[in-house]
Enzyme design. Structure first.
Site, PDB file in Angstrom:
ATOM      1  CE1 TYR A  98       5.103   4.910  11.553  1.00 56.96           C
ATOM      2  CE2 TYR A  98       3.487   4.228  12.964  1.00 56.96           C
ATOM      3  CZ  TYR A  98       4.004   4.446  11.675  1.00 56.96           C
ATOM      4  OH  TYR A  98       3.128   4.408  10.713  1.00 56.96           O
ATOM      5  CB  SER A 141       0.008   6.156  11.817  1.00 57.67           C
ATOM      6  OG  SER A 141      -0.097   4.755  12.297  1.00 57.67           O
TER       7      SER A 141
END
Ligand code: ADP
Length: 246
Positions: free
Chosen positions: A156, A143
């Site tokens: 995350y 990401s």
């Protein structure tokens, strides 16, 4: 990857978003497809979208955070397709708007279980099969949060930084083999991951799922169609890193 025709691709998290688009666009190029997702209905919706391309499609209901299930999945894929050339470890979950101080361990473990261990299991289960090919590609999804950390997304970010480190180390290990390795860093993509974001266990106090949705949607710049196109271009060129969005 010189040609896509008649190759076999594995895509996890193909029930929606980028994973679904990857399946569609690879099938359009004549690639046979093995798709996996934890959501059975969504998975079959994706499979139905592939019928028109007349390639072999297998569907596998799978929780990528379960190691043995991932190895069974690899066995099933090889039994069905006789080999694999492209593996895209794309399944992922998000957890945001939660401070470390408030975060429950079970939430942290859930995010690492899917985003990090899912990628590690998928890599290790399929790597021996990829190494048998004269050309093969392994793609792991990190990401933009695997490049830059942000507050209230520690779990995350941890998972996505780890995917990047794992994948870059692996790329160096495999540089003398036929397996090209790519790490993908999508930014804000208009997909359901915002809606799949689970409220933190301590959610009543500090986490609000609506807030998380807004957080992701504010950043949603690139469509899943464009993201998939860029990833496939990365596979075609054996690009080490694909960064999508900002
Ligand atoms: P994006 O495309 O931006 O990555 P999505 O939420 O649209 O976001 O896609 C992620 C996919 O990963 C979803 O289809 C979701 O069901 C799937 N997924 C989430 N957790 C798991 C899991 N544990 N095992 C397999 N697939 C999963």
């Amino acid at each position: 990857m010189k040609t896509f025709q008649q190759k076999v691709a594995v895509i996890t998290g193909a029930g929606s978003g980028i994973g679904r688009e990857l399946a569609i666009q690879l099938a359009q190029k004549g690639v046979h497809i093995a798709i996996a997702d934890i959501q059975e209905e969504q998975l079959h919706e994706t499979a139905n979208l592939l019928v028109q391309y007349h390639v072999t499609v297998s569907t596998h209901v799978l929780d990528v955070s379960q190691r043995e299930a991932v190895y069974r999945f690899a066995d099933d894929v090889i039994a069905r397709h006789k080999g694999v050339h492209i593996v895209i470890n794309n399944a992922g979950v998000a957890l945001s708007n939660v401070q470390v101080n408030q975060m429950a361990y079970e939430d942290f473990e859930w995010v690492l279980g899917v985003n990090l261990w899912g990628v590690v299991y998928g890599t290790k289960a399929f790597l021996p099969h990829l190494l048998k090919q004269s050309e093969a590609n392994l793609v792991n999804t990190s990401s933009l949060y695997g490049l830059t950390a942000v507050a209230k997304a520690a779990a995350y970010c941890t998972s996505k930084f780890a995917v990047r480190g794992f994948t870059e180390a692996l790329r160096q290990e495999l540089c003398q083999t036929p397996v090209a390795v790519t790490v993908v860093h999508p930014g804000g993509i208009r997909t359901c991951i915002a809606r799949n974001t689970r409220p933190a266990t301590n959610g009543d106090i500090i986490s609000n799922p609506e807030h998380a949705v807004q957080h992701f949607e504010q950043q949603a710049q690139t469509s899943a169609v464009d993201a998939a196109r860029l990833i496939i271009e990365g596979i075609r060129r054996n690009t080490p890193r694909v960064i999508i969005g900002k």
